[in-house]
Design a protein around this motif. Structure first.
Motif: not given
Length: 163
Positions: A99-125
């Motif tokens: 999706d071009p909007t996802v790619v553009e958003r990812a590039e903008a985030v990298e250019a701004a130097g902002v790290r995206p917040r990690p999502g909540i994943g499944r618990p580790v067993r």
């Protein structure tokens, strides 16, 4: 708030708070807070009339009202934060890498130097093994032999075990 001062994404996010589900939440919050404060005032009047235990309730009801406001405010902030992340951040949806909007958003985030917040994943067993490197626990081995014997002799009672 004008559109120029709020930014283009803020007004769209505010519109999300006026869906039928959110209107029901807003109404429920107002009704609950009003009812809890009225009950608190009623308890104050009872306490002033000589009912000593009502002083505790007179303090409790406004605390309940404050909790309702806190939960409502937290949900509003969560909804607004989710709206800022964009439509691909909805629960259960994975962003499409093509999706071009996802790619553009990812590039903008990298250019701004902002790290995206990690999502909540499944618990580790984590599985734990008894013993060290290849060492077998004698008690566990005896129990496993007992279970194997019970499996091989389905009509037998636990007291019939020869070992």
């Amino acid at each position: 708030m004008s559109e120029s001062s709020a930014g283009p994404g803020t007004l769209g996010a505010m519109k999300r708070l006026w869906t039928p589900a959110w209107i029901a939440r807003h109404v429920a919050m107002v009704v609950l807070v009003t009812a809890f404060l009225a009950l608190g005032w009623w308890q104050v009047s009872r306490a002033a009339a000589g009912n000593a235990i009502s002083w505790g309730y007179a303090v409790e009801w406004p605390i309940f009202a404050g909790f309702v406001v806190f939960v409502w405010w937290r949900e509003v902030r969560h909804a607004l934060r989710g709206a800022e992340a964009g439509p691909s951040a909805a629960v259960g949806e994975a962003p499409d890498a093509g999706d071009p909007t996802v790619v553009e958003r990812a590039e903008a985030v990298e250019a701004a130097g902002v790290r995206p917040r990690p999502g909540i994943g499944r618990p580790v067993r984590v599985t734990r093994t008894v013993g060290g490197h290849g060492e077998e626990d004698a008690e566990l081995a005896a129990y496993n032999r007992y279970l194997s014997w019970l499996n091989a002799n389905p009509g037998a009672k636990p007291g019939d075990y020869p070992g």
